[in-house]
Scaffold this motif. Structure first.
Motif, PDB file in Angstrom:
ATOM      1  N   CYS A  62      -9.769   9.067  -2.404  1.00 19.06           N
ATOM      2  CA  CYS A  62      -8.852   8.097  -3.032  1.00 19.06           C
ATOM      3  C   CYS A  62      -7.897   8.840  -3.919  1.00 19.06           C
ATOM      4  N   LEU A  98      -6.690   2.270   5.149  1.00 18.21           N
ATOM      5  CA  LEU A  98      -5.886   2.889   4.011  1.00 18.21           C
ATOM      6  C   LEU A  98      -6.102   1.033   3.154  1.00 18.21           C
ATOM      7  N   LEU A 143       0.742  -1.388   0.102  1.00 16.46           N
ATOM      8  CA  LEU A 143       0.013   0.189  -0.118  1.00 16.46           C
ATOM      9  C   LEU A 143       0.737   1.042  -0.002  1.00 16.46           C
ATOM     10  N   GLN A 144       0.590   1.824  -0.535  1.00 19.60           N
ATOM     11  CA  GLN A 144       0.985   3.233  -0.943  1.00 19.60           C
ATOM     12  C   GLN A 144       0.435   4.344  -1.147  1.00 19.60           C
ATOM     13  N   ASP A 163      -1.342   5.916  -3.961  1.00 21.61           N
ATOM     14  CA  ASP A 163      -2.235   4.564  -4.820  1.00 21.61           C
ATOM     15  C   ASP A 163      -3.210   4.109  -4.403  1.00 21.61           C
ATOM     16  N   ALA A 164      -3.998   4.529  -3.499  1.00  9.33           N
ATOM     17  CA  ALA A 164      -4.491   4.590  -1.701  1.00  9.33           C
ATOM     18  C   ALA A 164      -6.078   5.329  -1.995  1.00  9.33           C
ATOM     19  N   CYS A 165      -6.937   4.566  -1.262  1.00 12.04           N
ATOM     20  CA  CYS A 165      -8.059   4.575  -0.709  1.00 12.04           C
ATOM     21  C   CYS A 165      -8.147   4.860   0.723  1.00 12.04           C
ATOM     22  N   TYR A 166      -8.082   6.456   1.129  1.00  9.42           N
ATOM     23  CA  TYR A 166      -8.294   6.643   1.833  1.00  9.42           C
ATOM     24  C   TYR A 166      -9.809   6.507   3.124  1.00  9.42           C
ATOM     25  N   ALA A 220      -5.514  -4.344   3.545  1.00  4.74           N
ATOM     26  CA  ALA A 220      -5.922  -3.275   4.658  1.00  4.74           C
ATOM     27  C   ALA A 220      -5.189  -2.978   6.085  1.00  4.74           C
ATOM     28  N   ASP A 245      -6.332  -1.134  -1.305  1.00  2.00           N
ATOM     29  CA  ASP A 245      -5.394  -0.141  -2.247  1.00  2.00           C
ATOM     30  C   ASP A 245      -6.331   0.005  -3.100  1.00  2.00           C
TER      31      ASP A 245
END
Length: 90
Positions: A74, A50, A2-3, A6-9, A32, A52
């Motif tokens: 995102c 978080l 996960l970065q 490139d992620a969805c919080y 997650a 991906d």
């Protein structure tokens, strides 16, 4: 891996909700992690989960049955570009 770019919080109101949502993802085999909400994001407690971007669709069922409101922000594939996205709300 996960970065942030490139992620969805997934944003929640309390840390209790954050850890509950994290456990729902674990139970659904969705990768997650619990993380601080990004600076400037609206989250009462400052906690987020978080995801991906590739697993957001797999996470939707757990999000939709969560008994509390959920928001998300995102990141697109372009660095430093965050856009608010509503993936579910109760």
């Amino acid at each position: 891996m996960l970065q942030a770019k490139d992620a969805c919080y997934v944003l929640v109101r309390t840390s209790t909700e954050g850890f509950d949502l994290y456990q729902r993802f674990v139970d659904a085999s969705v990768p997650a992690r619990v993380t601080p909400a990004p600076h400037g994001m609206q989250a009462c407690c400052g906690t987020s989960v978080l995801l991906d971007l590739e697993v957001v669709d797999a996470a939707r069922p757990a999000i939709e049955v969560a008994p509390y409101p959920i928001g998300a922000s995102c990141a697109s594939r372009a660095p430093s570009t965050l856009r608010a996205t509503r993936i579910a709300s109760v």
